[in-house]
Design a protein around this motif. Structure first.
Motif, PDB file in Angstrom:
ATOM      1  N   GLY A 115       0.818  -1.215   0.000  1.00 26.20           N
ATOM      2  CA  GLY A 115       0.000   0.000   0.000  1.00 26.20           C
ATOM      3  C   GLY A 115       0.849   1.260   0.000  1.00 26.20           C
ATOM      4  O   GLY A 115       2.078   1.218  -0.119  1.00 26.20           O
ATOM      5  N   ILE A 132       1.397   3.517   2.496  1.00 24.41           N
ATOM      6  CA  ILE A 132       2.316   3.587   3.644  1.00 24.41           C
ATOM      7  C   ILE A 132       3.403   2.518   3.512  1.00 24.41           C
ATOM      8  O   ILE A 132       4.592   2.783   3.733  1.00 24.41           O
ATOM      9  N   GLY A 166      -2.725  -7.991   0.528  1.00 28.89           N
ATOM     10  CA  GLY A 166      -4.050  -8.600   0.394  1.00 28.89           C
ATOM     11  C   GLY A 166      -4.102  -9.476  -0.840  1.00 28.89           C
ATOM     12  O   GLY A 166      -4.072 -10.712  -0.748  1.00 28.89           O
ATOM     13  N   ALA A 187      -3.314 -12.230   2.286  1.00 33.20           N
ATOM     14  CA  ALA A 187      -4.600 -12.553   2.915  1.00 33.20           C
ATOM     15  C   ALA A 187      -5.385 -13.521   2.038  1.00 33.20           C
ATOM     16  O   ALA A 187      -6.084 -14.407   2.526  1.00 33.20           O
ATOM     17  N   ILE A 205      -2.009  -2.107   7.132  1.00 35.93           N
ATOM     18  CA  ILE A 205      -3.153  -2.652   6.389  1.00 35.93           C
ATOM     19  C   ILE A 205      -4.239  -1.591   6.443  1.00 35.93           C
ATOM     20  O   ILE A 205      -4.297  -0.797   7.384  1.00 35.93           O
TER      21      ILE A 205
HETATM   22  N1  LIG Z   1      -1.611   6.620   2.954  1.00 34.61           N
HETATM   23  C1  LIG Z   1      -1.327   7.504   3.875  1.00 34.61           C
HETATM   24  O1  LIG Z   1      -0.655   8.493   3.608  1.00 34.61           O
HETATM   25  C2  LIG Z   1      -1.833   7.320   5.289  1.00 34.61           C
HETATM   26  C3  LIG Z   1      -1.629   8.345   6.223  1.00 34.61           C
HETATM   27  C4  LIG Z   1      -2.040   8.129   7.540  1.00 34.61           C
HETATM   28  C5  LIG Z   1      -2.635   6.947   7.900  1.00 34.61           C
HETATM   29  N2  LIG Z   1      -2.850   5.968   6.967  1.00 34.61           N
HETATM   30  C6  LIG Z   1      -3.525   4.730   7.359  1.00 34.61           C
HETATM   31  O2  LIG Z   1      -2.673   3.649   7.008  1.00 34.61           O
HETATM   32  C7  LIG Z   1      -3.452   2.518   6.610  1.00 34.61           C
HETATM   33  C8  LIG Z   1      -3.023   2.111   5.205  1.00 34.61           C
HETATM   34  O3  LIG Z   1      -3.360   3.161   4.317  1.00 34.61           O
HETATM   35  P1  LIG Z   1      -2.848   3.175   2.808  1.00 34.61           P
HETATM   36  O4  LIG Z   1      -3.247   4.493   2.258  1.00 34.61           O
HETATM   37  O5  LIG Z   1      -1.408   2.773   2.778  1.00 34.61           O
HETATM   38  O6  LIG Z   1      -3.759   2.034   2.172  1.00 34.61           O
HETATM   39  P2  LIG Z   1      -3.576   1.275   0.781  1.00 34.61           P
HETATM   40  O7  LIG Z   1      -2.662   2.033  -0.108  1.00 34.61           O
HETATM   41  O8  LIG Z   1      -4.938   0.982   0.289  1.00 34.61           O
HETATM   42  O9  LIG Z   1      -2.845  -0.090   1.195  1.00 34.61           O
HETATM   43  C9  LIG Z   1      -3.477  -1.020   2.006  1.00 34.61           C
HETATM   44  C10 LIG Z   1      -2.607  -2.222   2.259  1.00 34.61           C
HETATM   45  O10 LIG Z   1      -3.386  -3.183   2.994  1.00 34.61           O
HETATM   46  C11 LIG Z   1      -3.469  -4.411   2.249  1.00 34.61           C
HETATM   47  N3  LIG Z   1      -4.794  -4.976   2.453  1.00 34.61           N
HETATM   48  C12 LIG Z   1      -5.981  -4.499   2.002  1.00 34.61           C
HETATM   49  N4  LIG Z   1      -6.987  -5.274   2.423  1.00 34.61           N
HETATM   50  C13 LIG Z   1      -6.439  -6.259   3.151  1.00 34.61           C
HETATM   51  C14 LIG Z   1      -6.972  -7.374   3.851  1.00 34.61           C
HETATM   52  N5  LIG Z   1      -8.285  -7.638   3.873  1.00 34.61           N
HETATM   53  N6  LIG Z   1      -6.120  -8.192   4.505  1.00 34.61           N
HETATM   54  C15 LIG Z   1      -4.793  -7.947   4.488  1.00 34.61           C
HETATM   55  N7  LIG Z   1      -4.225  -6.913   3.841  1.00 34.61           N
HETATM   56  C16 LIG Z   1      -5.046  -6.077   3.182  1.00 34.61           C
HETATM   57  C17 LIG Z   1      -3.240  -3.997   0.799  1.00 34.61           C
HETATM   58  O11 LIG Z   1      -2.826  -5.108   0.022  1.00 34.61           O
HETATM   59  P3  LIG Z   1      -3.094  -5.121  -1.597  1.00 34.61           P
HETATM   60  O12 LIG Z   1      -2.179  -4.096  -2.166  1.00 34.61           O
HETATM   61  O13 LIG Z   1      -2.735  -6.505  -1.966  1.00 34.61           O
HETATM   62  O14 LIG Z   1      -4.546  -4.794  -1.778  1.00 34.61           O
HETATM   63  C18 LIG Z   1      -2.143  -2.941   0.994  1.00 34.61           C
HETATM   64  O15 LIG Z   1      -0.904  -3.555   1.231  1.00 34.61           O
HETATM   65  C19 LIG Z   1      -4.918   2.974   6.708  1.00 34.61           C
HETATM   66  O16 LIG Z   1      -5.449   2.564   7.935  1.00 34.61           O
HETATM   67  C20 LIG Z   1      -4.839   4.489   6.641  1.00 34.61           C
HETATM   68  O17 LIG Z   1      -5.903   5.110   7.319  1.00 34.61           O
HETATM   69  C21 LIG Z   1      -2.456   6.146   5.679  1.00 34.61           C
END
Ligand SMILES: NC(=O)c1ccc[n+]([C@@H]2O[C@H](COP(=O)([O-])OP(=O)(O)OC[C@H]3O[C@@H](n4cnc5c(N)ncnc54)[C@H](OP(=O)(O)O)[C@@H]3O)[C@@H](O)[C@H]2O)c1
Length: 392
Positions: free
Chosen positions: A11, A13, A36, A57, A99
């Protein structure tokens, strides 16, 4: 050498964290990664970082990954047990919890119970079961370092200060891409408009959460549990430029803040290498060039999700888990173009109204409320999905 596991390595992060690991090979080593369903990205990461183990997953995705990684030394696990095994790898010093959504609760809690220090980006588990996670962290001598830029800013602004001197935590919110729209315009928001965040490049779910201000609602709950501060002392101010990442006011009315350009590598690196700072190759903040920083009160009428976050926190028990699950279902339905933008808040409101809150004494209580809310909000989404508010 710090040995790192990343839950959610594919993802936004996760890839930023790997970018830091790649730049500081003498400081960090990626020993475990999870995803995932994204086989291509995880294969690329296996080839670049040679982790001892990875997990997907999705079982079918893991089978495809195994076929593509024949001959490599990395162990490829799958399913909930695979995620748990990677989250608790004996050699890991730190688990980056990244995640998206409630799916991160079980592996993150497993890592805490295994005594792993946590860099927490995945805020949803804290919303679902914050008290439980902190109780387990205390029991196992675990520290949870915030990765969310706002919570990292609060954490940094509290360093060297006494908790009893804190008057208020002030979380900043960018306001997201729809801040300047009228209520009438909000009725016709498209997925593309809602995904166009002005300052941050993030995964789709959190980007939509930013557009509804639910992200700030979730962050209020997260702050409550991360810092053991009641909801009455947590405030939100809209700050469009995302330069001040959050502030802490003390009882002598001194306000301490943390500033920086909006780049997640700064808070990720701080959580990964606390208390030492890593020399990141990023541009310096140039305040004269920015010129003006602006601040507004949140608009609860146009953006009711922030208020729903406070309400769930005040109600307590299972209500925050219900808020979170209903939000996940509604955001996915919006991304799938099944419901309109305004239906997101409506779906959460109706799900919360239908819920009888109970205590969260065990993880099963949180997971039970999560499952109930997914079913309930799924029904609401089904009933809405033929409505004319959907914008295609
Ligand atoms: N992005 C930011 O800048 C940011 C800032 C602050 C906080 N956050 C928090 O950090 C977390 C991740 O955000 P993100 O933006 O990095 O999300 P993202 O880009 O959508 O990435 C999500 C990650 O989780 C995996 N995943 C999704 N569904 C899953 C499941 N059911 N079981 C296991 N793994 C799963 C995805 O795998 P696949 O790639 O295989 O789908 C991917 O590795 C969130 O809670 C978000 O609120 C993010």
């Amino acid at each position: 050498m710090k040995k790192i596991v990343i839950l959610g390595s594919t993802g936004s992060i996760g890839t930023n964290a790997l970018d830091i690991i790649a730049k500081f090979p003498g400081t960090f080593q990626a020993v475990g990664l999870t995803a995932g369903t994204n086989v291509e990205k995880l294969e690329e990461q296996i080839r670049a970082f040679s982790p001892a183990a990875v997990a997907m997953a999705d079982d079918a995705a893991a089978a495809r990954l195994r076929a593509r990684c024949k001959g490599l030394t990395t162990t490829i696990l799958s399913g909930a047990d695979g995620l748990r095994q990677v989250a608790t790898m004996p050699e890991a010093d730190l688990v980056i919890s990244a995640i998206v959504g409630g799916a991160g609760l079980v592996p993150t809690l497993a890592a805490i119970k295994a005594g792993k220090f946590i860099a927490l980006a995945n805020k949803e588990p804290m919303v679902m079961a914050g008290r439980l996670m902190q109780d387990e962290a205390r029991k196992h001598g675990v520290r949870i370092f915030p990765v969310d830029s706002e919570h990292s800013a609060l954490f940094q602004s509290m360093e060297g200060h006494r908790a009893e001197d804190i008057l208020r935590l002030i979380l900043t919110a960018s306001g997201g891409p729809l801040w300047n729209m009228t209520k009438e315009q909000l009725q016709h928001v498209t997925v593309e408009q809602a995904l166009k965040h002005p300052n941050w490049k993030m995964g789709d779910k959190i980007t939509i959460d930013s557009a509804t201000l639910m992200n700030k609602g979730l962050e209020v709950v997260e702050a409550r549990w991360l810092f053991d501060i009641p909801a009455s002392k947590i405030e939100v101010v809209v700050h469009r430029e995302s330069i001040i990442h959050s502030l802490v006011e003390y009882q002598d009315r001194s306000v301490i803040a943390q500033l920086g350009l909006p780049d997640m590598r700064t808070p990720i690196a701080y959580a990964m290498n606390y208390p030492a700072r890593i020399p990141l190759d990023l541009p310096s903040l140039n305040l004269a060039q920015i010129g003006t920083l602006t601040f507004f009160d949140p608009d609860h009428d146009k953006f009711p999700c922030l208020g729903l976050g406070y309400e769930a926190l005040r109600t307590g028990g299972t209500m925050p888990a219900v808020l979170n699950a209903a939000n996940e279902v509604a955001v996915q339905a919006f991304l799938d173009r099944r419901i309109g933008y305004l239906d997101i808040a409506g779906t959460i409101r109706r799900t919360m109204d239908a819920h009888q809150p109970a205590e969260v004494a065990t993880i099963e209580d949180a997971l039970g409320a999560d499952a109930w809310a997914r079913a309930k909000s799924g029904e609401i989404v089904d009933s809405l999905s033929t409505s004319p508010s959907v914008v295609h």
